[in-house]
Design an enzyme around this catalytic site. Structure first.
Site, PDB file in Angstrom:
ATOM      1  CB  CYS A   1     -24.407  12.952  17.891  1.00 19.95           C
ATOM      2  SG  CYS A   1     -23.421  14.367  17.389  1.00 19.95           S
TER       3      CYS A   1
ATOM      4  CG  HIS B   1     -27.582  14.364  19.702  1.00 25.41           C
ATOM      5  ND1 HIS B   1     -26.597  14.835  20.528  1.00 25.41           N
ATOM      6  CD2 HIS B   1     -27.265  14.775  18.451  1.00 25.41           C
ATOM      7  CE1 HIS B   1     -25.716  15.494  19.804  1.00 25.41           C
ATOM      8  NE2 HIS B   1     -26.086  15.480  18.539  1.00 25.41           N
TER       9      HIS B   1
ATOM     10  CG  ASN C   1     -24.039  18.614  18.770  1.00 27.62           C
ATOM     11  OD1 ASN C   1     -23.812  17.795  19.651  1.00 27.62           O
ATOM     12  ND2 ASN C   1     -24.201  18.300  17.504  1.00 27.62           N
TER      13      ASN C   1
END
Ligand code: UT7
Length: 331
Positions: free
Chosen positions: A113, A256, A286
């Site tokens: 990520c 993020h 995500n």
């Protein structure tokens, strides 16, 4: 004075949507739980046969089109991903070929990520060194390929998507615009809390690994959550402090997108007002390395990111990996 700037942005998300209601039919979950615990309403999912390089190429083409340059002008391609088309050759090679970026070199960057934040700073340093004048940084992940759609703890979280930014030296008149600073940290002691166990040299693919579902994402969500809340705050706090800045100076925070609660906990502690924090996890989930460029596109489209703004990118992810960077937005 900054020696590198972001000059263009392009994104791609596959058209097919997977909503919370769709997931209710697959696993024992419900829209209310997902919305309350994560903030996610729907995610984009790539059709069968679509791979990470396909999305990366489409996103990169948008960035090149926006900037009005040919792919052959690109010097280097960095593809941030944990879902490469293959173990090798690298996705960057496939993207170079697909774009027709003759003469460019490139590589894949694995930082989960935090991938895009790491890619941006790597690209900025290539340009700042004076050896490159057009570096494409792409964050692209086809998470649906490594998600176990029988595991409700993970399958609700992830989606597919890609984004690309072009990094160049500042032009005349760009005074003060561009890359300011980066702060990063990895902590391998957290590696077991979020991982895909099999398929590498430690545990190569076998009938047993497939039977044990070890080619999927496994996560101890609670552990990762606690770490992410603390580290997203600390890395941003320290980066701002060493530049003589506070949360109040930030025009927009583009974090993020792993969980809405992680983002609001970190931004509250940093003293960044909610209207200066970009959250779009509701529409994408995500997408790992794709979240930051996708969120940046939304910030621009919503008129919340303009030339001259101070933007704070930040991420925490598997590894653990942590990173934040500061930019004065240049277009
Ligand atoms: O981007 C990479 C980094 N990743 C992250 O930053 C993710 C960090 N972690 C998280 O975002 C959160 O931990 C999750 C969203 C994954 C989970 O939220 P949580 O508040 O930590 O829930 P939990 O795992 O503690 O589970 C709470 C309860 C459990 O039931 P019991 O044991 O209390 O009866 C779970 O079994 O919720 C249950 N649960 C679900 N219920 C409905 C877990 N998943 C689901 C689900 N639907 N999908």
């Amino acid at each position: 004075m900054p020696k590198a700037k972001i000059s263009a942005l392009g994104c791609y998300t596959p058209p097919r949507l997977l909503t919370n209601q769709d997931l209710e039919k697959l696993v024992d979950t419900n829209d209310q739980w997902i919305m309350e615990r994560t903030g996610i309403r729907e995610r984009h999912i790539a059709e069968a046969g679509v791979a990470t390089s396909d999305m990366a190429i489409l996103a990169a083409r948008c960035a090149l089109l926006q900037r009005g340059i040919e792919a052959s002008e690109v010097n280097a391609i960095i593809v941030c991903t944990v879902t490469p088309d293959h173990m090798f050759p690298s996705t960057a090679c496939l993207v170079q070929h697909g774009l027709g970026a003759r003469g460019a070199w490139g590589f894949d960057l694995i930082a989960a990520c935090s991938g895009f934040v790491y890619g941006l700073t790597t690209g900025a340093h290539l340009v700042a060194a004076g050896t490159h004048d057009k570096v494409l940084v792409i964050g692209a992940d086809t998470m649906s390929r490594i998600i176990d759609y029988t595991d409700r703890a993970t399958c609700i979280l992830f989606g597919d998507g890609a984004g690309a930014m072009l990094i160049e030296p500042p032009a005349d008149g760009d005074s003060g615009l561009g890359y300011i600073d980066f702060l990063g940290e990895v902590d391998g002691s957290g590696g077991d809390y979020l991982k895909m166990q099999a398929g590498g040299s430690r545990l190569p693919a076998s009938h047993e690994t497939v039977d044990q579902r070890l080619h999927y994402v496994h996560q101890d969500g609670g552990q990762v959550f606690k770490y992410a809340v603390r580290k997203m705050y600390e890395v941003c706090r320290d980066l701002l402090a060493r530049n003589g800045l506070t949360g109040d100076d930030v025009s927009i925070m583009i974090p993020h997108q792993a969980n809405k609660r992680i983002i609001t906990a970190a931004s509250d502690r940093l003293g960044i007002a909610p209207d200066k924090v970009l959250i779009n996890i509701d529409r994408y989930g995500n997408t790992t390395a794709g979240t930051i460029p996708l969120a940046t596109r939304d910030a621009i489209e919503q008129g919340r990111l303009k030339k001259g703004d101070l933007v704070l990118f930040c991420a925490v992810g598997a590894g653990y990996t942590v990173g934040a960077s500061l930019w004065r937005w240049a277009f």
